[in-house]
Design a protein around this motif. Structure first.
Motif, PDB file in Angstrom:
ATOM      1  N   THR A 103       5.822   9.615   0.473  1.00 29.20           N
ATOM      2  CA  THR A 103       5.063   8.442   0.147  1.00 29.20           C
ATOM      3  C   THR A 103       5.492   7.535   1.337  1.00 29.20           C
ATOM      4  N   ARG A 104       4.347   7.242   1.853  1.00 31.96           N
ATOM      5  CA  ARG A 104       4.482   5.973   2.879  1.00 31.96           C
ATOM      6  C   ARG A 104       4.290   4.670   2.247  1.00 31.96           C
ATOM      7  N   VAL A 145       1.537  11.408   2.235  1.00 31.11           N
ATOM      8  CA  VAL A 145       1.647  12.209   3.342  1.00 31.11           C
ATOM      9  C   VAL A 145       2.348  13.766   3.218  1.00 31.11           C
ATOM     10  N   ALA A 156      -2.598  12.875   5.926  1.00 29.62           N
ATOM     11  CA  ALA A 156      -2.464  11.580   5.224  1.00 29.62           C
ATOM     12  C   ALA A 156      -3.527  11.281   4.406  1.00 29.62           C
ATOM     13  N   TRP A 157      -3.270  11.053   2.757  1.00 28.89           N
ATOM     14  CA  TRP A 157      -4.407  10.615   1.998  1.00 28.89           C
ATOM     15  C   TRP A 157      -4.696   9.144   2.283  1.00 28.89           C
ATOM     16  N   GLU A 158      -6.015   8.592   1.661  1.00 27.53           N
ATOM     17  CA  GLU A 158      -6.090   7.256   1.639  1.00 27.53           C
ATOM     18  C   GLU A 158      -5.138   6.188   1.010  1.00 27.53           C
ATOM     19  N   PRO A 159      -4.781   5.100   1.696  1.00 26.00           N
ATOM     20  CA  PRO A 159      -3.819   4.249   0.918  1.00 26.00           C
ATOM     21  C   PRO A 159      -4.256   3.679  -0.401  1.00 26.00           C
ATOM     22  N   GLU A 160      -3.419   3.565  -1.238  1.00 27.31           N
ATOM     23  CA  GLU A 160      -3.786   2.742  -2.497  1.00 27.31           C
ATOM     24  C   GLU A 160      -3.091   1.679  -2.613  1.00 27.31           C
ATOM     25  N   ALA A 207       0.894  -1.342  -0.070  1.00 30.37           N
ATOM     26  CA  ALA A 207      -0.037  -0.088  -0.003  1.00 30.37           C
ATOM     27  C   ALA A 207       0.712   1.246  -0.214  1.00 30.37           C
ATOM     28  N   THR A 208       0.391   2.316  -0.672  1.00 29.84           N
ATOM     29  CA  THR A 208       1.103   3.691  -0.871  1.00 29.84           C
ATOM     30  C   THR A 208       0.196   4.592  -0.368  1.00 29.84           C
ATOM     31  N   GLN A 209       0.748   5.575   0.471  1.00 26.89           N
ATOM     32  CA  GLN A 209      -0.139   6.528   1.076  1.00 26.89           C
ATOM     33  C   GLN A 209       0.656   7.904   0.981  1.00 26.89           C
TER      34      GLN A 209
END
Length: 457
Positions: free
Chosen positions: A347-348, A246, A262-266, A242-244
């Motif tokens: 990117t987390r 931030v 933080a945006w929603e993970p993809e 998953a990438t998120q």
């Protein structure tokens, strides 16, 4: 009359307590996430359609927290259903979340499919497999390598390092085949071979992209791992993660970055090949160095490439690489700076799991689905250089932190991205540097004159 009323209430209370005790003993309490969906049949009704099915073959066991797949079934409207056996379900409520499944006889094309709980009874559960529509092909394959559920701190082991375990997986190793004859769907099942990841470490390294660039750093994300089968040469791998995105704000007083949004993970899946997959940094700034690395490496090759790049692994990273055999460098991300808001974006990467491994051992090639947990690294890079958005082994030194902050202000000034305060700090630092340089030059001239006079005498 009063005595009769008290007696009747006492009897009601006793009966209620007995019913409660019987419910707990039987283990058929309410499972909130498994509210029966009226449009679907119940799990037991479906399983009992098989004349060979016996509930006695599936005993409850309060200490067995694994999930086993019993059967799959195609729905009338293109759905795919999954039926599971969870021995502890009467006393410990657990829910399957994903399956690692290929729609072919081989593990090629395997991917993660989410599961939606529909019905449960005792140790049995029924799920809808998400994001799949039954094919119109005469023969349909459902090759399931593993099944996942969320990690539970009360019953599951941790990672033993700075990683976080997000989900645990259990081996399935079954390939179901569905065929349609005269409008009737028939199912067959055969066992398949899988490979289990026995130890794993998720981490990233940071590479500098040079001066005068908004993307000052590149993060190289990797997994180091070992399996239950010997591997002479790792040829190919499928990795899911998953990438998120931030957003970070720089804190002047602590000289670090604070997460503000933080945006929603993809979810992403990549295929890595030993011969054809390479990664690298953008090297978008002035005086930058272009780094490039193989995405599939042995641990020894990984150490050598990091050393040749001029990076030093932290002692913690070195410790976590021990007893690991292979490294997959599966993703690169950059830090972006926006002058208008003085924000830094990174990117987390999390929930990393290996889905498939193709490898050679003793001259034979294997292509197997993988049983592997979902795991996330921490926010700290594995190399010891001064970094953006995190701390490292050197950052506890206040002097290094101070110099690093001054240096960053200077970089932003020349890149045209410095804030008002950062511009002030950079200009003051430049003035101080010029004054110091002039003093050093003046002292040097005085020393040289004195030395010259001394020599002439």
């Amino acid at each position: 009359m009063l005595n009769k009323l008290i007696k009747s209430k006492f009897i009601v209370v006793v009966i209620a307590l007995l019913l409660l005790v019987l419910t707990v003993i039987d283990g058929r309490g309410v499972f909130p996430a498994f509210a029966e969906t009226s449009s679907y049949t119940s799990v037991l009704n479906d399983l009992k359609k098989d004349s060979t099915f016996k509930t006695s073959d599936y005993p409850d066991n309060a200490k067995d927290y694994s999930i086993k797949v019993i059967q799959i079934a195609e729905g009338e409207h293109g759905e795919l259903f999954l039926y599971t056996y969870l021995p502890c379900q009467k006393t410990k409520y657990l829910v399957a979340t994903d399956i690692n499944m290929s729609l072919s006889e081989t593990a090629d094309g395997t991917k993660l499919y989410g599961l939606k709980p529909l019905s449960c009874s005792g140790v049995f559960a029924k799920y809808l497999v998400k994001d799949i529509t039954v094919s119109s092909s005469a023969i349909r394959y459902y090759n399931i390598s593993s099944i996942y559920r969320a990690w539970d701190k009360d019953i599951d082991e941790g990672t033993g390092n700075n990683n976080t375990k997000n989900s645990v997986s259990f081996e399935v190793g079954k390939c179901f085949t569905a065929t349609t004859e005269n409008g009737i769907v028939k199912y067959q099942c055969k066992e398949t071979e899988t490979i289990v990841v026995t130890d794993k470490y998720v981490d990233y390294l940071q590479y500098k992209n040079g001066w005068l660039t908004y993307a000052g750093w590149t993060d190289s994300h990797y997994i180091a791992f070992t399996t239950d089968k010997p591997i002479d040469k790792l040829v190919e791998a499928d990795v899911n993660f998953a990438t998120q995105l931030v957003r970070l704000k720089y804190n002047l007083f602590t000289n670090d970055y604070r997460e503000v949004y933080a945006w929603e993970p993809e979810e992403e899946t990549v295929t890595l090949n030993y011969e054809h997959s390479f990664g690298g940094n953008s090297a978008s700034g002035l005086f930058s160095k272009k780094y490039q690395w193989q995405c599939v490496q042995s641990v020894s090759e990984f150490r050598s490439s990091v050393k040749s790049d001029g990076l030093t692994l932290s002692s913690e990273t070195e410790s976590n690489l021990k007893n690991k055999q292979w490294v997959l460098r599966f993703y690169e991300s950059e830090y972006d700076y926006f002058e208008s808001t003085n924000d830094t974006y990174k990117t987390r990467v999390s929930d990393v799991t290996i889905l498939r491994l193709k490898f050679e051992t003793d001259g034979k090639t294997y292509n197997l689905g993988v049983v592997d947990n979902k795991q996330s690294g921490d926010e700290k890079p594995g190399n010891t250089q001064i970094v953006v958005g995190g701390d490292n082994e050197n950052s506890s030194n206040w002097f290094v932190k101070f110099v690093n902050y001054i240096w960053n202000c200077g970089e932003k000034l020349f890149a045209g991205t410095a804030s008002g305060w950062e511009t002030f700090v950079a200009i003051v630092a430049i003035i101080v540097a010029i004054v110091v340089a002039m003093v050093v030059i003046a002292l040097t001239v005085v020393f040289l004159k004195w030395f010259w006079r001394t020599v002439r005498k």
